[in-house]
Design a protein around this motif. Sequence first.
Motif, mmCIF file in Angstrom:
data_model
loop_
_atom_site.group_PDB
_atom_site.id
_atom_site.type_symbol
_atom_site.label_atom_id
_atom_site.label_comp_id
_atom_site.label_asym_id
_atom_site.label_seq_id
_atom_site.Cartn_x
_atom_site.Cartn_y
_atom_site.Cartn_z
ATOM 1 N N ALA A 35 30.752 108.721 24.964
ATOM 2 C CA ALA A 35 31.399 107.586 25.637
ATOM 3 C C ALA A 35 30.731 107.354 26.994
ATOM 4 N N TYR A 36 30.970 106.157 27.539
ATOM 5 C CA TYR A 36 30.456 105.863 28.874
ATOM 6 C C TYR A 36 31.098 106.792 29.900
ATOM 7 N N LYS A 37 30.348 107.131 30.925
ATOM 8 C CA LYS A 37 30.898 107.916 32.029
ATOM 9 C C LYS A 37 32.058 107.143 32.642
ATOM 10 N N PRO A 38 33.085 107.850 33.124
ATOM 11 C CA PRO A 38 34.268 107.171 33.684
ATOM 12 C C PRO A 38 33.942 106.224 34.849
ATOM 13 N N SER A 39 32.860 106.501 35.571
ATOM 14 C CA SER A 39 32.515 105.664 36.728
ATOM 15 C C SER A 39 31.821 104.361 36.332
#
Length: 84
Positions: free
Chosen positions: A10-14
Amino acid sequence: MRYAVYINVAYKPSLRDPEGETISRDLLARLGFGVEVRSGKCLVLYIEAESPEAAREAALKIAREARLGNPNVHVIEVVRVEEG
């Protein structure tokens, strides 16, 4: 022993998650659900290993070396390991 190792990419949270934003806005919000969505992909790797921990480490090594995700923008995590 054979293990099924579930990996989430998944994409990094930032970082923005355009697919998650679209699902949240165009599907769930229309149904009255005000939730944030983060999308990703789940891969199941079937690995021969001596223990669940060894299978987990082997799966992470495979994911890194095969570049199943871009290390600059994705997080790769093992969600679960089960006999399989």
